[in-house]
Design a protein around this motif. Structure first.
Motif, PDB file in Angstrom:
ATOM      1  N   PRO A 120      13.464   8.008 -13.891  1.00 21.44           N
ATOM      2  CA  PRO A 120      14.256   8.981 -13.129  1.00 21.44           C
ATOM      3  C   PRO A 120      13.691   9.147 -11.719  1.00 21.44           C
ATOM      4  O   PRO A 120      12.482   9.022 -11.506  1.00 21.44           O
ATOM      5  CB  PRO A 120      14.110  10.272 -13.941  1.00 21.44           C
ATOM      6  N   PRO A 121      14.534   9.443 -10.759  1.00 18.83           N
ATOM      7  CA  PRO A 121      14.074   9.550  -9.364  1.00 18.83           C
ATOM      8  C   PRO A 121      13.093  10.704  -9.148  1.00 18.83           C
ATOM      9  O   PRO A 121      13.216  11.766  -9.760  1.00 18.83           O
ATOM     10  CB  PRO A 121      15.368   9.800  -8.577  1.00 18.83           C
ATOM     11  N   ILE A 122      12.119  10.466  -8.278  1.00 16.22           N
ATOM     12  CA  ILE A 122      11.205  11.496  -7.797  1.00 16.22           C
ATOM     13  C   ILE A 122      11.452  11.633  -6.293  1.00 16.22           C
ATOM     14  O   ILE A 122      11.475  10.643  -5.572  1.00 16.22           O
ATOM     15  CB  ILE A 122       9.734  11.105  -8.052  1.00 16.22           C
ATOM     16  N   TYR A 123      11.641  12.866  -5.837  1.00 18.26           N
ATOM     17  CA  TYR A 123      11.943  13.098  -4.433  1.00 18.26           C
ATOM     18  C   TYR A 123      10.664  13.431  -3.663  1.00 18.26           C
ATOM     19  O   TYR A 123       9.869  14.264  -4.092  1.00 18.26           O
ATOM     20  CB  TYR A 123      12.956  14.227  -4.277  1.00 18.26           C
ATOM     21  N   VAL A 124      10.473  12.741  -2.549  1.00 17.80           N
ATOM     22  CA  VAL A 124       9.309  12.960  -1.700  1.00 17.80           C
ATOM     23  C   VAL A 124       9.789  13.275  -0.287  1.00 17.80           C
ATOM     24  O   VAL A 124      10.472  12.446   0.327  1.00 17.80           O
ATOM     25  CB  VAL A 124       8.392  11.717  -1.681  1.00 17.80           C
ATOM     26  N   PRO A 125       9.453  14.495   0.245  1.00 14.07           N
ATOM     27  CA  PRO A 125       8.749  15.576  -0.439  1.00 14.07           C
ATOM     28  C   PRO A 125       9.649  16.227  -1.482  1.00 14.07           C
ATOM     29  O   PRO A 125      10.873  16.152  -1.372  1.00 14.07           O
ATOM     30  CB  PRO A 125       8.413  16.539   0.698  1.00 14.07           C
ATOM     31  N   PRO A 126       9.044  16.877  -2.492  1.00 16.81           N
ATOM     32  CA  PRO A 126       9.846  17.484  -3.557  1.00 16.81           C
ATOM     33  C   PRO A 126      10.660  18.657  -3.038  1.00 16.81           C
ATOM     34  O   PRO A 126      10.248  19.359  -2.108  1.00 16.81           O
ATOM     35  CB  PRO A 126       8.788  17.933  -4.570  1.00 16.81           C
ATOM     36  N   TYR A 127      11.808  18.866  -3.636  1.00 19.21           N
ATOM     37  CA  TYR A 127      12.683  19.950  -3.202  1.00 19.21           C
ATOM     38  C   TYR A 127      12.189  21.321  -3.638  1.00 19.21           C
ATOM     39  O   TYR A 127      12.628  22.332  -3.109  1.00 19.21           O
ATOM     40  CB  TYR A 127      14.108  19.716  -3.709  1.00 19.21           C
ATOM     41  N   GLU A 128      11.269  21.357  -4.577  1.00 20.83           N
ATOM     42  CA  GLU A 128      10.747  22.647  -5.012  1.00 20.83           C
ATOM     43  C   GLU A 128       9.460  23.010  -4.287  1.00 20.83           C
ATOM     44  O   GLU A 128       8.641  23.781  -4.774  1.00 20.83           O
ATOM     45  CB  GLU A 128      10.497  22.629  -6.521  1.00 20.83           C
ATOM     46  N   SER A 129       9.290  22.459  -3.075  1.00 18.90           N
ATOM     47  CA  SER A 129       8.052  22.696  -2.326  1.00 18.90           C
ATOM     48  C   SER A 129       7.806  24.169  -2.057  1.00 18.90           C
ATOM     49  O   SER A 129       6.676  24.651  -2.137  1.00 18.90           O
ATOM     50  CB  SER A 129       8.086  21.942  -0.990  1.00 18.90           C
ATOM     51  N   GLY A 130       8.865  24.923  -1.697  1.00 18.40           N
ATOM     52  CA  GLY A 130       8.669  26.326  -1.384  1.00 18.40           C
ATOM     53  C   GLY A 130       7.961  26.490  -0.050  1.00 18.40           C
ATOM     54  O   GLY A 130       7.886  25.576   0.762  1.00 18.40           O
ATOM     55  N   GLY A 131       7.423  27.669   0.172  1.00 14.70           N
ATOM     56  CA  GLY A 131       6.662  27.930   1.377  1.00 14.70           C
ATOM     57  C   GLY A 131       7.480  27.860   2.650  1.00 14.70           C
ATOM     58  O   GLY A 131       6.953  27.581   3.722  1.00 14.70           O
ATOM     59  N   GLY A 132       8.786  28.110   2.562  1.00 18.16           N
ATOM     60  CA  GLY A 132       9.608  28.104   3.759  1.00 18.16           C
ATOM     61  C   GLY A 132      10.036  26.722   4.221  1.00 18.16           C
ATOM     62  O   GLY A 132      10.619  26.579   5.291  1.00 18.16           O
ATOM     63  N   TYR A 133       9.752  25.693   3.431  1.00 19.74           N
ATOM     64  CA  TYR A 133      10.123  24.331   3.828  1.00 19.74           C
ATOM     65  C   TYR A 133      11.642  24.183   3.854  1.00 19.74           C
ATOM     66  O   TYR A 133      12.335  24.594   2.921  1.00 19.74           O
ATOM     67  CB  TYR A 133       9.513  23.324   2.857  1.00 19.74           C
ATOM     68  N   VAL A 134      12.162  23.599   4.935  1.00 21.92           N
ATOM     69  CA  VAL A 134      13.598  23.381   5.070  1.00 21.92           C
ATOM     70  C   VAL A 134      13.907  21.917   4.785  1.00 21.92           C
ATOM     71  O   VAL A 134      13.464  21.036   5.527  1.00 21.92           O
ATOM     72  CB  VAL A 134      14.080  23.728   6.493  1.00 21.92           C
ATOM     73  N   PRO A 135      14.611  21.615   3.705  1.00 24.12           N
ATOM     74  CA  PRO A 135      14.919  20.208   3.391  1.00 24.12           C
ATOM     75  C   PRO A 135      15.694  19.547   4.524  1.00 24.12           C
ATOM     76  O   PRO A 135      16.537  20.168   5.162  1.00 24.12           O
ATOM     77  CB  PRO A 135      15.765  20.315   2.113  1.00 24.12           C
ATOM     78  N   LEU A 136      15.392  18.277   4.760  1.00 18.54           N
ATOM     79  CA  LEU A 136      16.088  17.535   5.807  1.00 18.54           C
ATOM     80  C   LEU A 136      17.548  17.316   5.447  1.00 18.54           C
ATOM     81  O   LEU A 136      18.418  17.304   6.319  1.00 18.54           O
ATOM     82  CB  LEU A 136      15.391  16.195   6.032  1.00 18.54           C
ATOM     83  N   ILE A 137      17.814  17.083   4.181  1.00 16.05           N
ATOM     84  CA  ILE A 137      19.181  16.971   3.688  1.00 16.05           C
ATOM     85  C   ILE A 137      19.236  17.706   2.352  1.00 16.05           C
ATOM     86  O   ILE A 137      18.225  17.838   1.663  1.00 16.05           O
ATOM     87  CB  ILE A 137      19.625  15.500   3.506  1.00 16.05           C
ATOM     88  N   PRO A 138      20.403  18.218   1.970  1.00 12.42           N
ATOM     89  CA  PRO A 138      20.505  18.932   0.689  1.00 12.42           C
ATOM     90  C   PRO A 138      20.209  18.014  -0.499  1.00 12.42           C
ATOM     91  O   PRO A 138      20.435  16.804  -0.436  1.00 12.42           O
ATOM     92  CB  PRO A 138      21.967  19.404   0.672  1.00 12.42           C
ATOM     93  N   LEU A 139      19.724  18.600  -1.579  1.00 13.92           N
ATOM     94  CA  LEU A 139      19.450  17.833  -2.789  1.00 13.92           C
ATOM     95  C   LEU A 139      20.708  17.147  -3.304  1.00 13.92           C
ATOM     96  O   LEU A 139      20.656  16.012  -3.790  1.00 13.92           O
ATOM     97  CB  LEU A 139      18.866  18.745  -3.869  1.00 13.92           C
ATOM     98  N   SER A 140      21.846  17.820  -3.176  1.00  9.73           N
ATOM     99  CA  SER A 140      23.100  17.220  -3.648  1.00  9.73           C
ATOM    100  C   SER A 140      23.409  15.931  -2.910  1.00  9.73           C
ATOM    101  O   SER A 140      23.955  14.980  -3.482  1.00  9.73           O
ATOM    102  CB  SER A 140      24.254  18.216  -3.466  1.00  9.73           C
ATOM    103  N   GLN A 141      23.040  15.875  -1.641  1.00  5.82           N
ATOM    104  CA  GLN A 141      23.279  14.666  -0.853  1.00  5.82           C
ATOM    105  C   GLN A 141      22.237  13.599  -1.159  1.00  5.82           C
ATOM    106  O   GLN A 141      22.560  12.421  -1.321  1.00  5.82           O
ATOM    107  CB  GLN A 141      23.267  15.001   0.639  1.00  5.82           C
ATOM    108  N   ALA A 142      20.976  14.003  -1.251  1.00  5.25           N
ATOM    109  CA  ALA A 142      19.911  13.047  -1.564  1.00  5.25           C
ATOM    110  C   ALA A 142      20.084  12.467  -2.957  1.00  5.25           C
ATOM    111  O   ALA A 142      19.622  11.354  -3.240  1.00  5.25           O
ATOM    112  CB  ALA A 142      18.549  13.724  -1.449  1.00  5.25           C
ATOM    113  N   GLY A 143      20.755  13.193  -3.841  1.00  5.74           N
ATOM    114  CA  GLY A 143      20.944  12.731  -5.204  1.00  5.74           C
ATOM    115  C   GLY A 143      22.048  11.708  -5.368  1.00  5.74           C
ATOM    116  O   GLY A 143      22.162  11.069  -6.419  1.00  5.74           O
TER     117      GLY A 143
END
Length: 315
Positions: free
Chosen positions: A110-133
Motif C-alpha cells: 500500500p502507498p506511503i505518503y512522504v511527508p505523511p498527511y498526519e504530520s500535524g503541527g500546522g503543516y499545510v499539505p502541498l496538495i490534498p490527500l484526495s488528489q495525491a491518492g
C-alpha cells in the motif's frame, strides 16, 4: 520550516494547485488576522500581501512555480522570492522509507505518503490527500489541428496500457498525462512517478514489422523514422529532480493493436548498453517499466512534493 522561510502557498495556507478563487478567499482570511489594525504584525501582513500579489497574477505565479527546480528557499516577504515548496531539491532524507521491523518496501505494498498527511503541527499539505491518492491525473492534450487524431489515438493507447497493466501492480505509481516540462516548453505525453523513480513516456504509431534501431532512427524497408525528441527533456528533468532516477521511454504501437508488434531490433547496439531513452514496443514497455519502477528505493512511496510540482506543470 520557519515563518520567515515559508513559501507563498504556506503563508496563505493553500495547496499549490489552488484556484484563483481559493487564493482570494485564503488572502481575505489571512489579511483579517494579520492586518496591524486588527492586532496583527506588520511583517506578517507584508508576507501575506506579497504572497497574494504573486499567486493571483498568472505570469508571476508561473515564474514563481517554475523556479521550484532551483531548490532555494527565500523569504516570502520578497515579491519575487521563489522557491520549491518542500525540502530542497537533492534531499534524500526520506528516500529510505521502510516498513516497521526493517524489511524493505515492495512495489505491491500500500502507498506511503512522504511527508505523511498526519504530520500535524500546522503543516499545510502541498496538495490534498484526495488528489495525491489518485493514480491517474489529466488526459492527453489535443495539440494542434493537423494530425491530432493520430496523436490522440496513440496517446490513448499508452494511457490504457499503463492504467491496465502497470498501475495495478504498483499502487503508489502516479500517471500524469499532458505534462509540460518545467525546464522549457517541451511536451511530455506521459510521466509515471513511483517512489524516487520517474519515467517520461512519448508514443509512436507504426505499421507492424521488424524495425532496426541504430540509436538515431528506426529503419524498416528502406524507410527511416526518427522517434520523438525526448533525450534533452530527460536530462532537463534530471537536473530539476536530482533526488530521482529519471528515464525516457518511447513506446511504438502497432496499427493493429498487437502488443508485441512492431519488433524492435537493436541494430549494432552493444548488448546491455545504457541509453537515456528506451525504444520499445507495447509489451516491452510494460515489462521494462514495471522492472524500472519496482526496483527503486521505497517503490511504494508517493513523493508528494515531486507529484505536486509535476501537477503544476500540466497543460
Amino acid at each position: 520550516m520557519t515563518e520567515g522561510n515559508s513559501s507563498h502557498y504556506q503563508v496563505l495556507r493553500v495547496a499549490v494547485t489552488a484556484t484563483d478563487k481559493e487564493i482570494k478567499m485564503a488572502y481575505r482570511r489571512a489579511a483579517r488576522t494579520a492586518h496591524p489594525d486588527k492586532g496583527g504584525d506588520a511583517a506578517t501582513f507584508r508576507r501575506v500581501t506579497a504572497a497574494y500579489e504573486t499567486l493571483i497574477d498568472p505570469q508571476r505565479r508561473k515564474a514563481y512555480d517554475r523556479s521550484y527546480g532551483s531548490g532555494t528557499v527565500r523569504d516570502a516577504s520578497s515579491d519575487d522570492g521563489a522557491h520549491f515548496d518542500a525540502p530542497a531539491a537533492g534531499s534524500r532524507a526520506s528516500a529510505t522509507v521502510r516498513r516497521p521491523g526493517g524489511s524493505r518496501n515492495s512495489a505491491g505494498d500500500p502507498p506511503i505518503y512522504v511527508p505523511p498527511y498526519e504530520s500535524g503541527g500546522g503543516y499545510v499539505p502541498l496538495i490534498p490527500l484526495s488528489q495525491a491518492g489518485q493514480q491517474v491525473h489529466g488526459m492527453p492534450r489535443k495539440r494542434g489541428i493537423f494530425g491530432a487524431e493520430a496523436r490522440i489515438q496513440r496517446e490513448m493507447r499508452t494511457v490504457q496500457l499503463l492504467t491496465r497493466q502497470v498501475l495495478p501492480a504498483i499502487p503508489a505509481a502516479r500517471l500524469i498525462n499532458g505534462l509540460q516540462s518545467p525546464a522549457d516548453n517541451s511536451h511530455i505525453d506521459h510521466a509515471v512517478l513511483s517512489g524516487y523513480r520517474l519515467a517520461l513516456i512519448n508514443s509512436m504509431l507504426l505499421p507492424k514489422g521488424a524495425y532496426a534501431w541504430d540509436g538515431r532512427t528506426l529503419n524498416h524497408g528502406g524507410r527511416a523514422v526518427a522517434p520523438p525528441q525526448l533525450t534533452h527533456v530527460v536530462w532537463a528533468m534530471q537536473d530539476i529532480f536530482p533526488e530521482l532516477n529519471v528515464t525516457g521511454w518511447t513506446v511504438v504501437h502497432s496499427t493493429d493493436g498487437n502488443l508485441h508488434e512492431p519488433v524492435i531490433d537493436y541494430h549494432r547496439r552493444p548488448a546491455g548498453a545504457l541509453e537515456t531513452v528506451q525504444i520499445v514496443n507495447a509489451a516491452g514497455m510494460v515489462r521494462g517499466l514495471k522492472e524500472f519502477l519496482s526496483s527503486g528505493p521505497a517503490p511504494n512511496t508517493v513523493n508528494v512534493p515531486v507529484l505536486a510540482r509535476l501537477l503544476r506543470g500540466m497543460h
